[in-house]
Design a protein around this motif. Structure first.
Motif, PDB file in Angstrom:
ATOM      1  N   UNK A   7       0.809  -1.374  -0.243  1.00 33.32           N
ATOM      2  CA  UNK A   7       0.024   0.111  -0.108  1.00 33.32           C
ATOM      3  C   UNK A   7       0.930   1.320   0.093  1.00 33.32           C
ATOM      4  N   UNK A   9       4.176   1.555  -1.001  1.00 31.28           N
ATOM      5  CA  UNK A   9       4.550   1.842  -2.271  1.00 31.28           C
ATOM      6  C   UNK A   9       3.819   2.554  -3.378  1.00 31.28           C
ATOM      7  N   UNK A  10       2.666   1.623  -3.291  1.00 27.90           N
ATOM      8  CA  UNK A  10       1.562   2.190  -4.499  1.00 27.90           C
ATOM      9  C   UNK A  10       0.908   3.757  -4.064  1.00 27.90           C
ATOM     10  N   UNK A  11       0.709   3.908  -2.927  1.00 29.46           N
ATOM     11  CA  UNK A  11       0.338   5.467  -2.203  1.00 29.46           C
ATOM     12  C   UNK A  11       1.337   6.333  -2.758  1.00 29.46           C
ATOM     13  N   UNK A  13       3.704   6.268  -4.965  1.00 33.39           N
ATOM     14  CA  UNK A  13       3.919   6.451  -6.329  1.00 33.39           C
ATOM     15  C   UNK A  13       2.654   7.369  -7.014  1.00 33.39           C
ATOM     16  N   UNK A  14       1.430   7.115  -6.397  1.00 40.09           N
ATOM     17  CA  UNK A  14       0.317   7.914  -6.569  1.00 40.09           C
ATOM     18  C   UNK A  14       0.542   9.422  -6.038  1.00 40.09           C
ATOM     19  N   UNK A  15       1.010   9.648  -5.077  1.00 38.90           N
ATOM     20  CA  UNK A  15       1.493  11.047  -4.427  1.00 38.90           C
ATOM     21  C   UNK A  15       2.717  11.653  -5.081  1.00 38.90           C
ATOM     22  N   UNK A  17       2.750  11.565  -8.120  1.00 32.85           N
ATOM     23  CA  UNK A  17       2.104  11.704  -9.748  1.00 32.85           C
ATOM     24  C   UNK A  17       1.113  12.889  -9.576  1.00 32.85           C
ATOM     25  N   UNK A  18       0.947  13.094  -8.339  1.00 31.08           N
ATOM     26  CA  UNK A  18       0.041  14.493  -7.693  1.00 31.08           C
ATOM     27  C   UNK A  18       0.664  15.858  -7.894  1.00 31.08           C
ATOM     28  N   UNK A  20      -0.141  18.782  -7.181  1.00 34.08           N
ATOM     29  CA  UNK A  20      -0.400  19.631  -6.029  1.00 34.08           C
ATOM     30  C   UNK A  20       0.516  19.293  -4.925  1.00 34.08           C
ATOM     31  N   UNK A 205      -5.594  13.974  -0.036  1.00 35.19           N
ATOM     32  CA  UNK A 205      -5.747  13.167  -1.190  1.00 35.19           C
ATOM     33  C   UNK A 205      -6.037  11.854  -0.973  1.00 35.19           C
TER      34      UNK A 205
ATOM     35  N   UNK B  93      -4.124   8.282 -11.471  1.00 35.71           N
ATOM     36  CA  UNK B  93      -2.808   8.384 -11.612  1.00 35.71           C
ATOM     37  C   UNK B  93      -2.081   7.303 -12.108  1.00 35.71           C
ATOM     38  N   UNK B  94      -2.761   6.003 -11.823  1.00 31.94           N
ATOM     39  CA  UNK B  94      -2.045   4.545 -12.214  1.00 31.94           C
ATOM     40  C   UNK B  94      -2.712   4.356 -13.482  1.00 31.94           C
ATOM     41  N   UNK B 102      -1.315  -3.941  -8.572  1.00 29.65           N
ATOM     42  CA  UNK B 102      -1.210  -3.630  -7.034  1.00 29.65           C
ATOM     43  C   UNK B 102      -2.481  -4.341  -6.453  1.00 29.65           C
ATOM     44  N   UNK B 106      -2.180  -7.331  -3.339  1.00 30.80           N
ATOM     45  CA  UNK B 106      -2.696  -7.378  -2.085  1.00 30.80           C
ATOM     46  C   UNK B 106      -3.587  -8.703  -1.852  1.00 30.80           C
ATOM     47  N   UNK B 134      -2.569   6.234 -18.564  1.00 27.60           N
ATOM     48  CA  UNK B 134      -3.106   6.677 -17.187  1.00 27.60           C
ATOM     49  C   UNK B 134      -4.737   6.452 -17.226  1.00 27.60           C
TER      50      UNK B 134
END
Lengths: 395, 245
Positions: A7, A9-11, A13-15, A17-18, A20, A205, B93-94, B102, B106, B134
């Motif tokens: 989780x 790692x994914x979060x 990566x997501x952050x 790419x944001x 803001x 976010x 964004x993925x 992902x 899990x 994306x």
């Protein structure tokens, strides 16, 4: 633990790419500190320099009452005597810096060994007017000294008779303390605020933002437990906050190191320097405060249904942090046992001391510990909120 | 496969007091069966399905997914469930590949296996061209396909779908209907709620109608027809509601 890592790692990566979050995490600390230290000091410094070099227009009313004095003032560098009808209005509309009013009997009074009162009119709210007044004051003081000297000569006395004791001050502060002093006033505030801002956008976010986009329901339906989801999100927010703190510190150290940050205050320049130990102490202190911000902001944001709603919740929270973090601006407040237990105030004060090279390990330990206890409590509350259906689903 | 026993869910609201969202609800859905959950807005459909998906905890009663009590072992129950609703979103964004991998992690599916399954879905659902785009840039239909891949990735024995076609166009809705048929053919149990009677009439083996959290009618459509003497599910539904108002 594996799921928390997944989780996280994914979060993260997501952050990353944001846009803001990237702005608040990297761009703001990277640009804000050089802008504030270099930009502001350059603007203020050059403005002061310009004002100091400027010739100020002044008026002398009653110049004929004491021609010797008025000529002396008129010959002072940086002063230009002009004639105006109404000097008070001229000062008010900024066409005149200041005005000197010499009373009728001034020359006679001085020649008779008496004293005369000369009035200076100026606008205390205007820096240029203040400069004009200062020059006039200095000029009159120099003239006064020459008159006193003449009088003493007549009496056959030495000038030193009026000056039995001379005072000379010696600064015992170390170079480290002096260089850190200017920084110590405002830097703790900036770093605390930026550390919070760094946590703010990811917190919104990853909680309210996910609710709004429907992804929270998706992850909750996965085999990851609520505890694992909360931990993954918290660690992401915490990392973002710590990166912001680290970038802020590095940005400031580099700004100082390349010698750009000079405050031109009066005649002395104060160079900014951060000692390596102070840097480490600051970074160490950022750990619990960043943890506290991350957990608190995550909890508050989790209550909101949307990104916008979360932003409106966090604005007052920001104020709650801004006010105590400004304690470093207040002169005379020193760290003590009680203040070391007050959240944010303690970080601000201990960081101020550390920047001045005053590393008080006892207080640092106490501040770290008390903030860490509070941070643990916030993490516990954040985890509890993840177990509450009414919070997650706003039923 | 899914057994619901005396499910009760009460929400406590400061202003409105106690709200009984699900009231002593019991039903069953066997492997290879498609069970439709029908009800008016606020009938308790979403709450029931959220409880089955372990998103909410029942006040009392329980449910068994493949013999696993959802209260005792929710994480193990979740491994057997594929949950999809009109509200479930995707990480914009993925890319679909990143998202599926992902969720694969899990569900403890090795990365290689996740990719293999993804390739299969990409083939079946015609997703190949946007696997690395994306999600933010995808159309609603494409996103729906990604959602289906995400839901089916771990080969769930039970599919729980809460108004999965809500807001979708006819083509995207058809993808969902195909998914339901395919799940049935693979002997999975499918529970899905909908507002669209013709959709329920078309795909469901059995239906339950709930009102104010209570079960008011259940059984096959043929059974309901013989009980009510009505042909259309629309009329059967309205009549069933009228009987209890």
């Amino acid at each position: 633990m594996n799921k928390v890592k997944t989780i996280y790692k994914k979060e993260f990566l997501d952050v990353l790419r944001d846009r803001r979050t990237l702005i608040s995490m990297i761009v703001v600390p990277l640009l804000l500190i050089p802008l504030m230290t270099v930009g502001m000091s350059t603007i203020v410094g050059s403005q002061l320099k310009k004002t100091k070099a400027e010739t100020h227009k002044i008026a002398i009313e009653g110049a004929d009452n004491y021609p010797r004095l008025s000529e002396y003032i008129a010959s002072t560098d940086g002063l230009e005597v002009v004639s105006v009808d109404d000097y008070k209005s001229a000062i008010a509309d900024k066409s005149l810096g200041a005005a000197v009013v010499i009373p009728e009997s001034a020359a006679t009074a001085v020649e008779m060994g008496d004293s005369a009162v000369v009035k200076i009119y100026y606008d205390a709210a205007e820096i240029k007017s203040q400069f004009a007044r200062n020059r006039i004051t200095k000029s009159i003081a120099a003239f006064k000294d020459s008159v006193v000297s003449e009088r003493l000569k007549v009496l056959g006395a030495d000038v030193h008779i009026l000056n039995p004791i001379s005072v000379r001050t010696e600064n015992v502060a170390s170079e480290e303390k002096m260089s850190g002093y200017a920084l110590a006033i405002f830097l703790p505030y900036i770093i605390i605020i930026l550390t919070m801002v760094g946590a703010m956008y990811p917190a919104i976010d990853l909680t309210a933002g996910e609710k709004e986009r429907g992804t929270l329901e998706t992850i909750l339906a996965s085999p990851a437990s609520r505890m694992e989801i909360a931990a993954g999100k918290f660690l992401t927010i915490f990392t973002a906050s710590m990166i912001t703190a680290l970038i802020s510190l590095i940005s400031l150290t580099l700004t100082a190191k390349i010698g750009m940050a000079n405050f031109e205050a009066g005649s002395s320049d104060i160079a900014f320097k951060i000692q390596p130990l102070s840097f480490i102490v600051l970074l160490l202190l950022m750990l619990p405060i960043s943890c506290l911000f991350s957990a608190t902001l995550m909890t508050i944001s989790l209550f909101a249904k949307s990104y916008k709603e979360a932003q409106s919740y966090l604005t007052p929270a920001m104020m709650v942090v801004i006010i105590p973090s400004m304690i470093s601006f207040v002169p005379g407040i020193e760290l003590n046992f009680k203040l070391a237990l007050v959240p944010i105030v303690n970080i601000s004060l201990v960081a101020k001391e550390a920047l001045m090279g005053n590393i008080q390990w006892g207080y640092i330990g106490l501040v770290f510990l008390s903030t860490a206890v509070l941070a643990s409590l916030s993490v516990f509350i954040a985890k509890r909120q993840f177990d509450r259906e009414e919070v997650l689903f706003r039923i | 496969m899914v057994k619901v026993e005396s499910l009760l869910k009460i929400f406590r609201d400061k202003k409105r007091g106690e709200i009984i969202a699900v009231d002593n609800l019991s039903f069953e859905c066997k492997s290879g069966m498609i069970l439709g959950v029908l009800g008016l807005n606020g009938a308790g459909k979403t709450t029931t399905l959220r409880i089955l998906a372990t998103l909410l905890k029942p006040t009392s009663g329980t449910a068994f997914i493949d013999g696993i009590n959802i209260l005792e072992k929710p994480d193990r129950a979740k491994e057997r469930i594929g949950f999809l609703s009109g509200d479930t979103g995707l990480y914009r964004r993925l890319t679909p590949r990143e998202l599926v991998c992902y969720f694969g992690e899990l569900y403890d599916i090795p990365k290689k296996e996740s990719n293999k399954r993804l390739e299969k879905f990409a083939e079946q659902l015609d997703m190949k061209e946007f696997l690395d785009t994306k999600i933010d840039k995808l159309s609603t239909g494409q996103k729906q396909k990604v959602s289906i891949a995400r839901t089916m990735l771990h080969n769930p024995k039970v599919l729980i779908m809460d108004e999965p076609t809500a807001g979708l166009d006819i083509i995207a809705s058809e993808n969902i209907v195909q998914l339901i048929y395919e799940a049935k053919s693979q002997n999975r149990a499918v529970i899905f709620s909908t507002h669209m009677m013709y959709e329920a009439q078309k795909v469901c083996d059995e239906i339950i109608i709930i009102h104010r959290g209570k079960l008011i009618r259940s059984g096959s459509i043929d059974k309901m027809r013989s009980e009510t003497g009505m042909e259309d599910l629309d009329n059967i539904f309205i009549e069933s509601i009228r009987e209890v108002i």
